[in-house]
Write a protein that holds these residues in place. Structure first.
Motif, PDB file in Angstrom:
ATOM      1  N   VAL A  97      -5.992  33.242 -21.790  1.00 14.44           N
ATOM      2  CA  VAL A  97      -7.436  32.147 -22.443  1.00 14.44           C
ATOM      3  C   VAL A  97      -6.729  30.933 -22.403  1.00 14.44           C
ATOM      4  CG1 VAL A  97      -8.845  32.159 -24.253  1.00 14.44           C
ATOM      5  CG2 VAL A  97      -8.197  34.441 -23.547  1.00 14.44           C
ATOM      6  N   THR A  98      -8.025  29.945 -21.712  1.00 14.39           N
ATOM      7  CA  THR A  98      -7.427  28.547 -22.259  1.00 14.39           C
ATOM      8  C   THR A  98      -7.675  28.341 -23.555  1.00 14.39           C
ATOM      9  OG1 THR A  98      -8.035  28.138 -19.705  1.00 14.39           O
ATOM     10  CG2 THR A  98      -8.193  26.089 -21.446  1.00 14.39           C
ATOM     11  N   LYS A  99      -6.833  27.936 -24.183  1.00 19.55           N
ATOM     12  CA  LYS A  99      -7.104  27.196 -25.568  1.00 19.55           C
ATOM     13  C   LYS A  99      -7.327  25.911 -25.779  1.00 19.55           C
ATOM     14  CE  LYS A  99      -4.493  29.552 -28.561  1.00 19.55           C
ATOM     15  NZ  LYS A  99      -3.512  30.312 -29.523  1.00 19.55           N
ATOM     16  N   GLY A 100      -6.685  25.155 -24.876  1.00 19.21           N
ATOM     17  CA  GLY A 100      -6.929  23.496 -24.858  1.00 19.21           C
ATOM     18  C   GLY A 100      -6.284  22.896 -23.701  1.00 19.21           C
ATOM     19  N   TYR A 101      -5.954  21.561 -23.652  1.00 16.50           N
ATOM     20  CA  TYR A 101      -5.429  21.051 -22.581  1.00 16.50           C
ATOM     21  C   TYR A 101      -4.368  19.802 -23.060  1.00 16.50           C
ATOM     22  CZ  TYR A 101      -9.552  22.563 -20.044  1.00 16.50           C
ATOM     23  OH  TYR A 101     -10.465  23.591 -19.607  1.00 16.50           O
ATOM     24  N   VAL A 102      -3.531  19.741 -22.219  1.00 14.75           N
ATOM     25  CA  VAL A 102      -2.643  18.417 -22.387  1.00 14.75           C
ATOM     26  C   VAL A 102      -2.887  17.349 -21.514  1.00 14.75           C
ATOM     27  CG1 VAL A 102      -0.312  17.582 -22.505  1.00 14.75           C
ATOM     28  CG2 VAL A 102      -0.674  20.162 -23.470  1.00 14.75           C
ATOM     29  N   ALA A 103      -3.122  16.393 -21.907  1.00 14.69           N
ATOM     30  CA  ALA A 103      -3.409  15.109 -21.056  1.00 14.69           C
ATOM     31  C   ALA A 103      -2.565  14.059 -21.289  1.00 14.69           C
ATOM     32  CB  ALA A 103      -5.086  14.758 -21.191  1.00 14.69           C
ATOM     33  N   ILE A 104      -1.936  13.500 -20.207  1.00  8.92           N
ATOM     34  CA  ILE A 104      -1.110  12.435 -20.077  1.00  8.92           C
ATOM     35  C   ILE A 104      -1.744  11.389 -19.626  1.00  8.92           C
ATOM     36  CG2 ILE A 104       1.057  11.459 -19.619  1.00  8.92           C
ATOM     37  CD1 ILE A 104       2.189  14.221 -19.842  1.00  8.92           C
ATOM     38  N   HIS A 105      -1.661   9.957 -20.067  1.00 11.18           N
ATOM     39  CA  HIS A 105      -2.488   8.739 -19.268  1.00 11.18           C
ATOM     40  C   HIS A 105      -1.341   7.833 -19.364  1.00 11.18           C
ATOM     41  CE1 HIS A 105      -6.159  10.918 -20.490  1.00 11.18           C
ATOM     42  NE2 HIS A 105      -5.754  11.041 -21.801  1.00 11.18           N
ATOM     43  N   TYR A 106      -1.356   7.317 -17.890  1.00 12.71           N
ATOM     44  CA  TYR A 106      -0.376   6.278 -17.739  1.00 12.71           C
ATOM     45  C   TYR A 106      -0.731   5.228 -17.147  1.00 12.71           C
ATOM     46  CZ  TYR A 106       3.938   4.391 -15.230  1.00 12.71           C
ATOM     47  OH  TYR A 106       4.737   3.329 -14.768  1.00 12.71           O
ATOM     48  N   LEU A 107      -0.386   3.943 -17.646  1.00 13.52           N
ATOM     49  CA  LEU A 107      -0.953   2.661 -17.312  1.00 13.52           C
ATOM     50  C   LEU A 107      -0.803   2.265 -15.936  1.00 13.52           C
ATOM     51  CD1 LEU A 107      -0.355   0.293 -20.282  1.00 13.52           C
ATOM     52  CD2 LEU A 107      -2.447   0.933 -19.450  1.00 13.52           C
ATOM     53  N   MET A 108      -1.930   1.930 -15.208  1.00 12.29           N
ATOM     54  CA  MET A 108      -1.774   1.783 -13.797  1.00 12.29           C
ATOM     55  C   MET A 108      -1.212   0.254 -13.795  1.00 12.29           C
ATOM     56  SD  MET A 108      -2.675   3.971 -11.594  1.00 12.29           S
ATOM     57  CE  MET A 108      -2.716   3.034 -10.071  1.00 12.29           C
ATOM     58  N   LEU A 125       4.513   5.467  -5.227  1.00 14.15           N
ATOM     59  CA  LEU A 125       4.778   5.579  -6.558  1.00 14.15           C
ATOM     60  C   LEU A 125       3.432   6.484  -7.563  1.00 14.15           C
ATOM     61  CD1 LEU A 125       5.514   2.090  -7.373  1.00 14.15           C
ATOM     62  CD2 LEU A 125       7.231   4.088  -7.679  1.00 14.15           C
ATOM     63  N   GLU A 126       2.476   6.322  -6.998  1.00 10.63           N
ATOM     64  CA  GLU A 126       1.316   7.325  -7.357  1.00 10.63           C
ATOM     65  C   GLU A 126       1.653   8.677  -7.344  1.00 10.63           C
ATOM     66  OE1 GLU A 126      -3.196   7.960  -5.879  1.00 10.63           O
ATOM     67  OE2 GLU A 126      -2.735   5.665  -6.027  1.00 10.63           O
ATOM     68  N   LYS A 127       1.998   9.147  -6.013  1.00 14.43           N
ATOM     69  CA  LYS A 127       2.296  10.618  -5.861  1.00 14.43           C
ATOM     70  C   LYS A 127       3.326  10.821  -6.757  1.00 14.43           C
ATOM     71  CE  LYS A 127      -0.920  11.608  -2.910  1.00 14.43           C
ATOM     72  NZ  LYS A 127      -1.875  12.593  -3.189  1.00 14.43           N
ATOM     73  N   TYR A 147       0.853  -1.128  -0.115  1.00 16.81           N
ATOM     74  CA  TYR A 147       0.027   0.105   0.054  1.00 16.81           C
ATOM     75  C   TYR A 147       0.769   1.163  -0.007  1.00 16.81           C
ATOM     76  CZ  TYR A 147      -3.020   3.759   1.996  1.00 16.81           C
ATOM     77  OH  TYR A 147      -3.738   4.854   2.067  1.00 16.81           O
ATOM     78  N   MET A 148       1.836   1.375   0.800  1.00 16.42           N
ATOM     79  CA  MET A 148       2.793   2.599   0.926  1.00 16.42           C
ATOM     80  C   MET A 148       3.491   2.807  -0.495  1.00 16.42           C
ATOM     81  SD  MET A 148       4.115   2.104   4.892  1.00 16.42           S
ATOM     82  CE  MET A 148       4.949   3.659   4.959  1.00 16.42           C
ATOM     83  N   MET A 149       4.026   1.593  -1.065  1.00 13.38           N
ATOM     84  CA  MET A 149       4.722   1.768  -2.243  1.00 13.38           C
ATOM     85  C   MET A 149       3.925   2.348  -3.295  1.00 13.38           C
ATOM     86  SD  MET A 149       7.173  -1.656  -1.936  1.00 13.38           S
ATOM     87  CE  MET A 149       8.338  -1.833  -0.775  1.00 13.38           C
ATOM     88  N   GLU A 150       2.697   1.630  -3.355  1.00 15.63           N
ATOM     89  CA  GLU A 150       1.668   2.167  -4.450  1.00 15.63           C
ATOM     90  C   GLU A 150       1.377   3.420  -4.225  1.00 15.63           C
ATOM     91  OE1 GLU A 150      -3.018   1.058  -5.840  1.00 15.63           O
ATOM     92  OE2 GLU A 150      -1.725  -0.243  -4.750  1.00 15.63           O
TER      93      GLU A 150
END
Length: 469
Positions: free
Chosen positions: A147-158, A36-38, A30-33
């Motif tokens: 002005v917000t023109k868009g977003y950058v999204a990054i997705h990491y496999l759990m 790593l999550e943070k 639990y602590m390692m997860e």
């Protein structure tokens, strides 16, 4: 022992190992997860923020030439399992680091609140239903002139995060087993150096309890176990000696009481049944009186020794003149000395010589020593009583020119009931307690007494007393 200490330690060791392994595996996982999550979320957000701040991204997000920055996006993606999206202000994915992740359906950001994602702007899930697997997603806004023109999204496999967690957990588990084995070796060391000697000590105590005081505990180490075993062996030896002494003591008492009692009983019965005629009874009554006197002296000596043993002599320490006590004690033997023409020579240091001791007990010491000297001195001889000063001590000596003490008997004369064989003819009324009483009294004062004797020449008894300063 029904439950041996080593078995308890082994059981505790196994139980503690099992519980510790479960704790390390569950809590550690639990602590390692969590860690790593943070860590990964911070790294992803920083990457997303850097992309969002890129001028090329800001300039091309609204143009049709967005594919020109794909190489920069792929380079930023780094890990092939991470997916980077460029999303316009309408929620449409206009660029993806993986072409298979492009979607014609715009993302609904109407309920998007970055603050609800936490301080690192990430969440774990399928990102609004766009993924079939669980991802750690983070979003950074692309802003230009506030002005917000868009977003950058990054997705990491759990699953990648879980794999990293498993690798770290495996290292921790291996370290745990190494430490566990080390503690197992220590447990074996404990059994050999602590549990085994402790069991031997317990067996020894059991032998002592059953009366086998000659048994010796075979533990000879230099640690606390060795010291304990040596102490118990010494105690058993002392108890064994005391037992032997008590048996000998009772044997001596029985012998010394039985002899006069047998004589008294025999003569009384002979007078009662007429075996001894009336005209001869006076002779045997004197013998009975003599034997009764022996019993009285023996009883008095035993009572004195009993007081010395129980109280260790509650001495009445006082200041007194030892020279005066010597003169008084010597005067009490004037009659017996005159009869045998024995001269008592007093060589005293000064007119007065003050010591600190129990006067009555020291007078008894002098009486016993003088009594012995007179008994074993020949007629027409001299007995010398001398006092000398040396440092903070007063030395008192009683010297005779009697039969002396055999060399083999000198160390035994302080024992209770001990009599030199040659002395029995000299002192039939002796109890063998006089010198034992002397020794006890001097020891109670914390002083010393010694004897120098040569058989056929004489004996010199010397004891010390505390000098009054």
């Amino acid at each position: 022992m029904k439950a041996r200490l080593s078995f308890k330690f082994l059981f505790s060791y196994l139980l503690l190992g099992f519980a510790s392994f479960l704790t390390v595996t569950s809590v550690g996982s639990y602590m390692m997860e969590y860690h790593l999550e943070k860590l990964i979320s911070r790294q992803l957000y920083q990457s997303a923020h850097n992309i969002a701040e890129n001028e090329l991204v800001k300039k091309n997000i609204s143009s049709t030439n967005i594919d020109s920055i794909r190489d920069d996006i792929l380079l930023a993606a780094g890990n092939s399992s991470s997916v980077i999206w460029i999303i316009n202000s309408n929620g449409k994915i206009i660029l993806s680091s993986r072409k298979d992740r492009l979607s014609d359906n715009p993302i609904d950001f109407s309920s998007f609140d970055p603050a609800s994602w936490g301080s690192n702007y990430y969440q774990i899930g399928d990102f609004y239903g766009y993924f079939d697997d669980t991802r750690l997603s983070t979003i950074a806004p692309i802003t230009d002139n506030m002005v917000t023109k868009g977003y950058v999204a990054i997705h990491y496999l759990m699953s990648d995060l879980y794999q990293r967690r498993g690798g770290l957990l495996l290292i921790v588990q291996i370290l745990f087993f190494i430490i566990y084995i080390i503690f197992g070796i220590l447990l074996i060391f404990f059994r050999y150096h602590i549990s085994k000697p402790l069991r031997q000590i317990t067996d020894g105590v059991s032998e002592f309890t059953n009366g086998n005081l000659s048994y010796r505990i075979p533990v000879s180490s230099d640690d606390e176990m060795g010291y304990l075993s040596q102490s118990l062996n010494y105690m058993a030896d002392k108890l064994n000696r005391n037992g032997e002494y008590q048996r000998q003591f009772i044997s001596n008492i029985s012998h010394d009481f039985r002899s006069p009692l047998t004589s008294i009983k025999g003569y009384v019965e002979a007078m009662l049944d007429g075996t001894i005629p009336v005209e001869m009874q006076e002779k045997y009554l004197k013998i009975i009186s003599f034997e009764a006197d022996r019993l009285e002296k023996l009883t008095r000596g035993l009572l004195t020794l009993n007081e010395l043993d129980i109280q260790k002599r509650m001495l009445n320490i006082q200041k007194f003149d030892i020279n005066a006590v010597i003169k008084t004690t010597a005067a009490s033997f004037e009659g017996s000395c005159t009869t045998r023409n024995i001269l008592l020579e007093l060589i005293l240091s000064g007119r007065e010589l003050y010591v600190r001791a129990d006067m009555e007990q020291i007078q008894q010491v002098l009486y016993n020593l003088l009594n012995n000297a007179i008994k074993f001195s020949p007629d027409n001889s001299t007995i010398t009583i001398e006092t000398t000063e040396r440092n903070d001590k007063i030395f008192v000596s009683v010297k005779d020119h009697g039969i002396g003490i055999p060399k083999s008997s000198i160390h035994k004369i302080w024992e209770r009931f001990y009599k030199i064989d040659t002395s029995r003819g000299k002192d039939q009324k002796g109890t063998g307690l006089g010198l034992a009483i002397v020794k006890e009294i001097i020891n109670a004062h914390g002083q010393n007494i010694n004897v120098i004797s040569t058989e056929g020449v004489g004996s010199n008894f010397v004891f010390t007393l505390e000098k009054v300063k």
